[in-house]
Scaffold this active site. Structure first.
Site, PDB file in Angstrom:
ATOM      1  N   THR A  76      41.321  35.011  49.326  1.00  0.00           N
ATOM      2  CA  THR A  76      42.658  34.641  49.750  1.00  0.00           C
ATOM      3  C   THR A  76      42.710  35.393  50.963  1.00  0.00           C
ATOM      4  O   THR A  76      42.057  36.128  51.419  1.00  0.00           O
ATOM      5  CB  THR A  76      43.687  35.372  48.820  1.00  0.00           C
ATOM      6  OG1 THR A  76      43.411  36.460  48.805  1.00  0.00           O
ATOM      7  CG2 THR A  76      43.520  34.737  47.332  1.00  0.00           C
ATOM      8  N   HIS A  77      43.715  34.604  52.019  1.00  0.00           N
ATOM      9  CA  HIS A  77      43.712  35.072  53.313  1.00  0.00           C
ATOM     10  C   HIS A  77      42.300  35.218  54.018  1.00  0.00           C
ATOM     11  O   HIS A  77      42.012  35.899  55.191  1.00  0.00           O
ATOM     12  CB  HIS A  77      44.577  36.567  53.427  1.00  0.00           C
ATOM     13  CG  HIS A  77      45.575  36.522  52.613  1.00  0.00           C
ATOM     14  ND1 HIS A  77      46.941  36.211  52.989  1.00  0.00           N
ATOM     15  CD2 HIS A  77      45.841  36.979  51.285  1.00  0.00           C
ATOM     16  CE1 HIS A  77      47.698  36.325  52.010  1.00  0.00           C
ATOM     17  NE2 HIS A  77      47.187  36.824  51.025  1.00  0.00           N
ATOM     18  N   TYR A 108      62.428  -9.900  60.557  1.00  0.00           N
ATOM     19  CA  TYR A 108      61.087  -9.621  61.305  1.00  0.00           C
ATOM     20  C   TYR A 108      61.404  -9.190  62.538  1.00  0.00           C
ATOM     21  O   TYR A 108      62.237  -9.857  63.075  1.00  0.00           O
ATOM     22  CB  TYR A 108      60.272 -10.797  61.209  1.00  0.00           C
ATOM     23  CG  TYR A 108      58.880 -10.754  61.852  1.00  0.00           C
ATOM     24  CD1 TYR A 108      57.697 -10.303  61.240  1.00  0.00           C
ATOM     25  CD2 TYR A 108      58.777 -11.002  63.250  1.00  0.00           C
ATOM     26  CE1 TYR A 108      56.693  -9.898  62.068  1.00  0.00           C
ATOM     27  CE2 TYR A 108      57.606 -11.096  63.809  1.00  0.00           C
ATOM     28  CZ  TYR A 108      56.588 -10.400  63.228  1.00  0.00           C
ATOM     29  OH  TYR A 108      55.307 -10.069  63.923  1.00  0.00           O
ATOM     30  N   SER A 121      21.858  21.773  69.291  1.00  0.00           N
ATOM     31  CA  SER A 121      22.480  22.023  70.623  1.00  0.00           C
ATOM     32  C   SER A 121      21.421  21.589  71.558  1.00  0.00           C
ATOM     33  O   SER A 121      20.206  21.542  71.296  1.00  0.00           O
ATOM     34  CB  SER A 121      22.847  23.421  70.789  1.00  0.00           C
ATOM     35  OG  SER A 121      22.877  23.644  72.119  1.00  0.00           O
TER      36      SER A 121
HETATM   37  N1  ARG Z   1      51.142 -11.672  64.855  1.00  0.00           N
HETATM   38  C1  ARG Z   1      52.180 -11.352  64.185  1.00  0.00           C
HETATM   39  C2  ARG Z   1      52.288 -10.211  63.560  1.00  0.00           C
HETATM   40  O1  ARG Z   1      51.305  -9.762  63.362  1.00  0.00           O
HETATM   41  C3  ARG Z   1      52.470 -12.353  63.263  1.00  0.00           C
HETATM   42  C4  ARG Z   1      53.855 -12.861  62.955  1.00  0.00           C
HETATM   43  C5  ARG Z   1      54.481 -13.662  64.163  1.00  0.00           C
HETATM   44  N2  ARG Z   1      55.698 -13.919  63.861  1.00  0.00           N
HETATM   45  C6  ARG Z   1      56.581 -14.168  64.732  1.00  0.00           C
HETATM   46  N3  ARG Z   1      57.617 -14.669  64.449  1.00  0.00           N
HETATM   47  N4  ARG Z   1      56.353 -14.115  66.358  1.00  0.00           N
HETATM   48  O2  ARG Z   1      53.386  -9.629  63.198  1.00  0.00           O
END
Ligand code: ARG
Length: 445
Positions: free
Chosen positions: A147-148, A309, A269
């Site tokens: 320990t330590h 997205y 080395s």
């Molecule tokens: N290459 C894009 C990614 O990896 C794929 C999806 C693209 N979609 C878009 N609406 N531009 O996310």
């Protein structure tokens, strides 16, 4: 859009060099999707069959490294579709019916992670077996536990190895949980709102080996929590392997001298001929930084994104690929490395008895004779002080010398003062006693 994209923009936005790696999953996803389109008569069956045959050829082109990438191939999805239309003409354009790259890319990443999680789980199991095997081989080897980083109490080397086997067992649990939540198909979410075509999502999910389907299309295309979870599990496992590597670095040093590195896993080395360096263990420790970085990187990408997205999500792949590769390499190296360490048992045994590691035994002895533990702790503290002054080891004290500190000492004390006895007496569950350790070796094997 009326004008072509700027060359700079093209170079900046392309992800093909990275997501090329997803081709097996991208094509498998497309084949399942296309089969469903044909079955549901959304496109004619014959056309679906033609598309599938061409997709198989394209897969072979990737596999044999003969796939010709074109400047306009923004990502693996566009590249495959471009090639498909090149091969079979306009009918190839029907593949993308009822699909968007947004659900497609989420699908590809989930398929990739499902496969890689299975690989990592089997590697974790192999490493646990390796640890249990060396624990079994060296069952009677004793070394100091620390320990330590100060010598504390003698333990079995097997107990030390199995501590890591326990950690790996929990890591296995984390990857298994992660795989359960990964195992949901996003395909059919379309761009974000779902699709107007009468698709059979369950059929596609089933063909691809998923347990269920995402029921909210917006969630399906926007979240990457499954990848974060994977990266977190990888970071934690990496942390465990790094600590194991650190023990090996220390143990192989001149100062400890507990193990000798196999030549095949050490480096010399360029300047100092006497050196044998633990570079493999150091790199395992060093590469752990990537695993943490990749986790923080993806979390940072996600935190400010409005639904659904956003192109930021394209940045999810590099951290994921890098963590897969890093952790796979760290595990493979340890699996190969650990069985080949030469254990210097006499050095370990000598260190286990040095440094007053048996002081607790003396205190336990007095406690067994009825002295309150706190008082016994103080009495033994005084004995250790005395020994330090006289440059004596505890085991060198005679019974009359001990009796000057407490009348409770008698001749039976001698059999308490060996590392073997100290280990043997720790029989309560979880302790380092040989019987306990044997049970745990069995469990991990
Ligand atoms: N290459 C894009 C990614 O990896 C794929 C999806 C693209 N979609 C878009 N609406 N531009 O996310």
């Amino acid at each position: 859009m009326a004008e072509p994209t700027d060359r700079l923009v093209e170079a900046f936005t392309t992800s093909f060099p990275v997501d090329r790696r997803l081709y097996p999953y991208d094509i498998a996803g497309s084949i399942a999707h296309c089969e469903m389109l044909g079955r549901e008569r959304i496109i004619p069956r014959r056309e679906s069959q033609r598309i599938i045959a061409a997709l198989r050829q394209i897969e072979a082109e990737f596999a044999s490294d003969s796939f010709q990438v074109q400047p306009g191939d923004e990502d693996v999805h566009m590249a495959v579709e471009r090639r498909l239309i090149e091969k079979i003409g306009a009918v190839g354009g029907k593949l993308h019916t009822a699909r968007s790259r947004n659900d497609q890319v989420a699908l590809d990443l989930r398929l990739f992670l499902k496969a890689e999680t299975a690989n990592l789980l089997s590697q974790l199991q192999r490493l646990r077996h390796v640890l249990a095997a060396v624990a079994k081989r060296d069952q009677d080897v004793i070394l100091p536990g620390y320990t330590h980083l100060q010598p504390a109490q003698p333990v079995l080397l097997a107990h030390h190895w199995l501590a890591y086997a326990e950690m790996l067992e929990r890591d296995t649990g984390r990857f298994t949980d992660c795989r359960t939540r990964l195992d949901v198909s996003p395909l059919g979410a379309g761009a974000l709102a779902g699709t107007t075509f009468a698709i059979d999502r369950a059929y596609v999910a089933h063909r691809l080996g998923f347990r269920s389907i995402c029921v909210n299309s917006m969630d399906a295309v926007s979240d990457r929590d499954f990848a974060v979870e994977f990266l977190a599990a990888a970071a934690i496992t990496g942390m465990h392997l790094s600590r194991l590597a650190e023990d090996l670095v220390l143990w192989s040093s001149q100062e400890f001298g507990f193990v000798e590195l196999p030549d095949a896993f050490a480096t010399g080395s360029s300047m100092m001929p006497q050196k044998k360096n633990p570079d493999v263990a150091e790199l395992i420790r060093g590469k752990t930084g990537r695993l943490y970085g990749n986790l923080v990187s993806l979390l940072s990408v996600l935190k400010g994104l409005p639904l659904t997205y956003n192109r930021d999500l394209q940045e999810d792949k590099e951290p994921v690929f890098d963590s897969v590769d890093t952790l796979t390499a760290n595990l493979s190296l340890l699996i190969a490395f650990i069985p080949q360490l030469r254990i210097r048992r006499e050095r370990m045994r000598a260190a286990a008895a040095a440094g007053y590691t048996l002081a607790t035994e003396l205190a336990d002895y007095l406690t067994n004779k009825g002295m309150p533990f706190r008082e016994a702790h103080g009495t033994v503290g005084a004995i250790v002080q005395y020994c330090l002054g006289e440059q004596l080891g505890l085991e060198q004290l005679t019974v009359p010398q001990l009796r000057r500190f407490s009348p409770l000492f008698s001749s039976d004390v001698k059999q308490w003062l060996t590392p073997e006895a100290a280990v043997r007496r720790r029989r309560a569950v979880g302790g380092t006693a040989p019987a306990n350790v044997r049970r745990q070796i069995k469990r991990h094997r």
